[in-house]
Design a protein around this motif. Sequence first.
Motif, short mmCIF file in Angstrom:
data_model
loop_
_atom_site.label_atom_id
_atom_site.label_comp_id
_atom_site.label_asym_id
_atom_site.label_seq_id
_atom_site.Cartn_x
_atom_site.Cartn_y
_atom_site.Cartn_z
N VAL A 170 0.84 -1.20 0.00
CA VAL A 170 0.00 0.00 0.00
C VAL A 170 0.87 1.25 0.00
CG1 VAL A 170 -1.64 1.36 1.35
CG2 VAL A 170 -1.99 -1.10 1.08
N LEU A 171 1.88 1.29 0.87
CA LEU A 171 2.77 2.45 0.95
C LEU A 171 3.45 2.71 -0.40
CD1 LEU A 171 4.44 1.84 4.43
CD2 LEU A 171 2.83 3.67 3.86
N ASN A 172 3.90 1.66 -1.04
CA ASN A 172 4.61 1.80 -2.31
C ASN A 172 3.72 2.34 -3.43
OD1 ASN A 172 7.42 1.12 -2.06
ND2 ASN A 172 6.81 -0.99 -1.61
N GLY A 173 2.42 2.35 -3.21
CA GLY A 173 1.50 2.88 -4.21
C GLY A 173 1.32 4.39 -4.14
N TYR A 174 2.03 5.05 -3.21
CA TYR A 174 1.86 6.49 -3.03
C TYR A 174 3.20 7.23 -3.08
CZ TYR A 174 -2.86 5.44 -1.33
OH TYR A 174 -4.16 5.01 -1.22
N HIS A 175 3.10 8.50 -3.44
CA HIS A 175 4.24 9.42 -3.33
C HIS A 175 3.79 10.59 -2.47
CE1 HIS A 175 6.55 13.02 -4.59
NE2 HIS A 175 7.55 12.20 -4.41
N VAL A 176 4.57 10.93 -1.44
CA VAL A 176 4.13 11.96 -0.50
C VAL A 176 5.18 13.06 -0.36
CG1 VAL A 176 2.67 10.38 0.82
CG2 VAL A 176 5.08 10.65 1.46
N ASN A 196 12.97 -4.20 15.69
CA ASN A 196 12.56 -5.37 14.92
C ASN A 196 12.51 -5.05 13.43
OD1 ASN A 196 9.58 -4.91 13.99
ND2 ASN A 196 9.64 -4.20 16.12
N GLU A 197 12.63 -6.10 12.63
CA GLU A 197 12.73 -5.96 11.18
C GLU A 197 11.45 -5.44 10.55
OE1 GLU A 197 13.56 -8.64 12.89
OE2 GLU A 197 15.55 -9.39 12.28
N LEU A 198 10.28 -5.86 11.06
CA LEU A 198 9.02 -5.50 10.42
C LEU A 198 8.76 -4.00 10.47
CD1 LEU A 198 6.79 -8.45 11.67
CD2 LEU A 198 7.69 -8.10 9.36
N ASP A 199 8.96 -3.39 11.65
CA ASP A 199 8.76 -1.94 11.76
C ASP A 199 9.85 -1.20 10.99
OD1 ASP A 199 6.40 -1.75 13.28
OD2 ASP A 199 7.48 -2.22 15.11
N SER A 200 11.07 -1.74 11.00
CA SER A 200 12.17 -1.11 10.26
C SER A 200 11.88 -1.11 8.76
CB SER A 200 13.48 -1.85 10.55
OG SER A 200 14.55 -1.28 9.83
N ASP A 201 11.34 -2.21 8.25
CA ASP A 201 11.01 -2.30 6.82
C ASP A 201 9.98 -1.25 6.43
OD1 ASP A 201 12.74 -4.41 6.51
OD2 ASP A 201 11.19 -5.96 6.56
N ILE A 202 8.98 -1.04 7.28
CA ILE A 202 7.95 -0.04 7.00
C ILE A 202 8.57 1.35 6.89
CG2 ILE A 202 5.98 1.18 8.02
CD1 ILE A 202 5.09 -1.40 6.80
N LYS A 203 9.46 1.67 7.81
CA LYS A 203 10.09 3.00 7.80
C LYS A 203 10.95 3.19 6.56
CE LYS A 203 9.83 3.15 12.78
NZ LYS A 203 10.48 3.17 14.09
N ASN A 204 11.64 2.14 6.14
CA ASN A 204 12.44 2.24 4.91
C ASN A 204 11.57 2.51 3.70
OD1 ASN A 204 15.37 1.93 5.24
ND2 ASN A 204 14.87 0.01 6.25
N VAL A 205 10.40 1.88 3.64
CA VAL A 205 9.49 2.11 2.51
C VAL A 205 8.97 3.55 2.55
CG1 VAL A 205 7.31 1.45 1.44
CG2 VAL A 205 8.82 -0.31 2.33
N MET A 206 8.57 4.02 3.74
CA MET A 206 8.12 5.41 3.87
C MET A 206 9.20 6.37 3.42
SD MET A 206 6.05 5.49 7.50
CE MET A 206 4.45 4.68 7.69
N TYR A 207 10.42 6.09 3.80
CA TYR A 207 11.57 6.93 3.47
C TYR A 207 11.72 7.06 1.95
CZ TYR A 207 16.37 8.71 4.21
OH TYR A 207 17.51 9.47 4.25
N ALA A 213 12.26 13.46 4.42
CA ALA A 213 12.10 12.65 5.63
C ALA A 213 12.22 13.55 6.85
CB ALA A 213 13.14 11.55 5.68
N VAL A 214 11.25 13.47 7.75
CA VAL A 214 11.29 14.20 9.02
C VAL A 214 11.50 13.17 10.12
CG1 VAL A 214 10.06 15.73 10.58
CG2 VAL A 214 9.73 15.97 8.11
N LEU A 215 12.69 13.18 10.70
CA LEU A 215 13.07 12.19 11.70
C LEU A 215 12.84 12.81 13.08
CD1 LEU A 215 16.46 11.31 9.96
CD2 LEU A 215 14.21 10.29 9.54
N ALA A 216 11.84 12.32 13.79
CA ALA A 216 11.45 12.88 15.09
C ALA A 216 12.01 11.99 16.19
CB ALA A 216 9.93 12.97 15.18
N VAL A 217 13.08 12.44 16.82
CA VAL A 217 13.83 11.59 17.75
C VAL A 217 14.09 12.34 19.06
CG1 VAL A 217 15.87 10.16 18.06
CG2 VAL A 217 14.97 10.55 15.75
N ASP A 218 13.58 11.83 20.18
CA ASP A 218 13.83 12.52 21.44
C ASP A 218 15.27 12.28 21.90
OD1 ASP A 218 13.95 10.56 23.85
OD2 ASP A 218 12.22 9.84 22.73
N SER A 219 15.75 13.16 22.77
CA SER A 219 17.17 13.19 23.12
C SER A 219 17.67 11.92 23.81
CB SER A 219 17.46 14.41 24.01
OG SER A 219 16.56 14.46 25.10
#
Length: 265
Positions: A170-176, A196-207, A213-219
Motif C-alpha cells: 500500500v505504501l509503495n502505491g503512493y508518493h508523499v 525489529n525488522e518488520l517496523d524497520s522495513d515499514i520505515k524504509n518504505v516510507m523513506y 524525511a522528518v526524523l522525530a527523535v527525542d534526546s
Amino acid sequence: MLQYLKRVIVMLAIERKNEILAILQKEQRVLVSELSKRYDVTDETIRRDLEKLESEGYVKKTYGGAVLNKNTKVDMPLRIREKTNRSEKQIIARLVSDLIEEGDRIMMDASSTSLMIAKELKSKSKLTVITNSVEVLIELAGHEGIQVISTGGNLNETSLSLVGNAAQKVLNGYHVDKAVFSCKGIDIHNGLTDSNELDSDIKNVMYSCADTAVLAVDSSKFDKVSFVKTMQMKRGDILVTDRNLAEEWKAFLAERGVRLVVPEE
C-alpha cells in the motif's frame, strides 16, 4: 460476583505491571520493598509481577528488585512508551507540526512520538495522512479536512502497528511530500536503528516514498544502537529533537546536509 472480583484483580495486576514498567523506563531499576509499599501488596506479589515481566523479556531480576532489560531486541508496549519522555515528545510534536504545511501529503509511522504529532496535526485544516499506526488512525479519525489512509497489514500487538508485505505494498502505491517517523536509537556510525525488522522495513518504505524525511527523535535515543539497522540520514532530511545537540553531532549533520530543528533557547 466472584467472577467480577476475579476480573478486577486481574485488571489491577495488569495496571500495576504496566506502572512498574513505566517506572523502570524512567529510573532503570526498582526495589521489591518500595513497590510493595507503593501498591499496598505483599513482597511476594511484587516478586510474581517481576517474574512475569522477566519471562516477557522486559526486566532482569536482581537481589531485592529488578533492572530494565537493555536487550535491544525487546520492544516496550506502546502504552508504556506513551508515558515515557512525554514532555520531550510534546516539544518535538509542536516542532514537527510547524514543518507540516496545509495540503501536505504525509506518511507517519507507529511510534509513540508520531501519536503525539498526530494530536498536534488536528489544528490543520487540509492534510492527507497515510499511516500504519492503529493509534494514529483513531486519533485523526473523523477530523474534518484530514483524509486518513490505512496501510492495512498484519497487526503487531506490542506496537499497535500494521506491518508486513500488505502494508508495504500500500505504501509503495503512493508518493508523499513528507514521511514522519522515529526510531529506537540514533548513532553517528550506525545511523537509525530499530528493535525489529518488520517496523524497520515499514520505515524504509516510507523513506523511499517521500520527498523529505522528518526524523522525530527525542534526546534519550541519541548515541544508542538498537537491534536492526534501518537507514543512514541523507542530504535534505530534517532531524527534529527536543534539545540542542553536542558540537560533534552538529558537525556530522552539517556535513551530511541534514537540517537540525530544535527548540529556541
